[in-house]
Design an enzyme around this catalytic site. Structure first.
Site, PDB file in Angstrom:
ATOM      1  N   HIS A 184       0.834  -1.207   0.000  1.00 39.39           N
ATOM      2  CA  HIS A 184       0.000   0.000   0.000  1.00 39.39           C
ATOM      3  C   HIS A 184       0.866   1.253   0.000  1.00 39.39           C
ATOM      4  O   HIS A 184       0.429   2.313  -0.462  1.00 39.39           O
ATOM      5  CB  HIS A 184      -0.903   0.027   1.240  1.00 39.39           C
ATOM      6  N   ASP A 256      -4.706  -6.322  -7.918  1.00 38.37           N
ATOM      7  CA  ASP A 256      -4.911  -5.731  -6.600  1.00 38.37           C
ATOM      8  C   ASP A 256      -5.215  -4.251  -6.813  1.00 38.37           C
ATOM      9  O   ASP A 256      -5.052  -3.698  -7.919  1.00 38.37           O
ATOM     10  CB  ASP A 256      -3.661  -5.928  -5.730  1.00 38.37           C
TER      11      ASP A 256
END
Length: 485
Positions: A184, A256
């Site tokens: 992230h 993702d």
């Protein structure tokens, strides 16, 4: 080459989009009517069961069997349990038990609940082999550190979810378990050559594919040992070469979230979307905050890439065909599945608990919860023992006043609750000080039990879901009954 309008619909057919609030906005409903493959629901879209069931019904009415998805792994990563914690143990707890039949039943029950709420695609299970103890993004989301164990539970979880009428998604290909950074925030690097990757990371994905998993989600990781630079999501050698050709997976490949810095931090989400499609991804998970204008920018970038020859029209058509095939599968499984097994989540959490030392009877526990930051994948989900023990304080390890804490705990049985203490030096220092001052102290670890202090007893729950907390509270002799979710 298809006309611009046809290209826009093909581009839409590759998009899995979020939305802003508790009701689906007009731009989303119009986009679904114009071909969006589906939506990804996050905790900011879920108020309660009645509300999300109604929302999902409206989403399905806007299109012909759209994919209605969420990240619902059970355990620490939960959307339907975001307010109170999950009623299902996560993968680490199930791996500690190592009963694939239980894993299958837990996931079948979870799928039955999701199906009843109107979901048809679960971005789970995580089948990463968590070989890095300090992994900040996987941890308890993994079934364990042994590839064989993870493989058998990957197959069981996939089977259970799909028996419950919900398409499963094995993630994060080709394996996020050996990372020490969070994708992230950055692009993690995994130092694995092809042989190690095949023996370790790929084994669970092979098992999931053999079990008939309908989709696989890619990882934003770099694998220089394979001669590939940049994120795996954007690498044709990995997405098409390894997953599609090497492992023979012919289902839907999902990226993702493309708003993660590990994939789009330097290039932006529209460019990352084009490259992900070119690499072989079929469905683009845009992330949590890509709303109307951002979605339009992604679509425009895809159409422009086809027009300029950067992205082949046949690749876009192939991707759209695979998302259509996934939608056809969920349409064929739209009949309501049988109900899940009542209480199976709590039963599993109880079986996962491990105790080292002499627990003995506790008459009046004073509970100290040492806070730990929630990862981006987890979010702010309640955890700990406070629902069962009225004398509970939560504090930061760095600012704790040990003397005052010990004075407040005088006359009570001291219980200290931590989460992944091995990752936080200040937490370990605080716990050690408390245990030296109070040799009768009991420590409850609600993350991975990598580190154990010198305490009277040490309880490991292998997760911080609500049912994990309840299982620990029962061992500690809680006389309190927490309200049901």
């Amino acid at each position: 080459m298809p006309a611009d309008r046809s290209l826009e619909r093909l581009a839409n057919a590759t998009l899995l989009v979020p939305f802003e609030a508790y009701t689906p906005p007009r731009w989303l409903l119009d986009g679904l009517a114009d071909g969006f493959a589906g939506v990804c629901v996050f905790h900011n879209n879920i108020e309660d069961a009645e509300q999300i069931t109604s929302v999902n019904a409206r989403i399905r009415e806007a299109s012909d069997t759209p994919l209605v998805s969420l990240d619902e792994e059970g355990g620490d990563v939960t959307r339907i349990g975001q307010r109170a914690g999950s009623e299902y143990p996560g993968n680490a707890a199930l791996g500690a038990i190592d009963d694939p039949a239980l894993t299958r039943s837990v996931h079948r029950s979870l799928a039955a609940e999701l199906h009843a709420l109107g979901f048809n695609l679960d971005l789970a299970p995580s089948v990463d082999v968590n070989t890095a103890a300090d992994n900040p993004v996987i941890g308890t989301r993994s079934f364990g550190a042994d590839a064989g164990l993870v493989a058998r539970h990957a197959a069981a979880a996939v089977t259970g979810l799909q028996e419950g009428g919900v398409a499963a998604c094995a993630k994060h290909f080709p394996g996020h378990g050996a990372t020490r950074q969070d994708s992230h925030e950055v692009l993690p690097v995994i130092d694995a050559d092809p042989d190690l990757l095949a023996e370790r990371e790929l084994l669970p994905f092979r098992a999931a594919i053999d079990a008939g998993v309908r989709s696989v989600l890619t990882a934003h990781i770099e694998l220089p040992g394979l001669g590939v630079r940049g994120p795996a999501t954007l690498a044709p050698e990995i997405v098409t070469g390894l997953l599609r050709d090497g492992l023979g997976f012919d289902g839907m490949i999902i990226s993702d979230a493309l708003d993660m810095r590990g994939v789009s931090g330097d290039i932006g989400v529209p460019e990352a979307s084009v490259r992900a499609l070119a690499s072989g991804c079929d469905l683009l998970c845009l992330g949590r905050f890509a709303y109307a204008d951002q979605v339009a920018a992604v679509r425009e970038a895809i159409v422009a890439a086809v027009r300029t020859g950067r992205l082949g029209a046949e690749r876009l058509e192939e991707a759209a065909a695979r998302t259509d095939a996934a939608r056809a599968w969920v349409a064929g499984h739209s009949a309501r599945p049988g109900p899940g097994e009542a209480g199976i989540g709590l039963d599993g959490a109880r079986r996962a608990v491990r105790v080292v030392g002499e627990l003995g009877p506790l008459r009046a526990p004073f509970v100290v919860e040492v806070d730990a930051p929630a990862g981006m994948a987890v979010g702010e989900v309640p955890w700990g023992l406070s629902p069962w023990f009225p004398r509970t304080v939560r504090l930061e390890a760095e600012t704790a006043d040990v003397a005052a804490l010990l004075a407040e705990a005088a006359g009570y049985d001291l219980v200290v609750v931590v989460r992944d203490a091995h990752r936080y030096p200040a937490t370990r220092t605080l716990v050690d000080r408390l245990c030296r001052a109070r040799p009768d102290c009991v420590v409850v670890e609600m993350g991975l039990p990598v580190w154990r202090p010198d305490s009277r007893a040490h309880i490991s729950t292998y997760g911080a879901a609500r049912v994990n907390g309840q299982s620990a509270a029962e061992l500690l002799g809680s006389a309190e009954t927490a309200p049901a979710r």
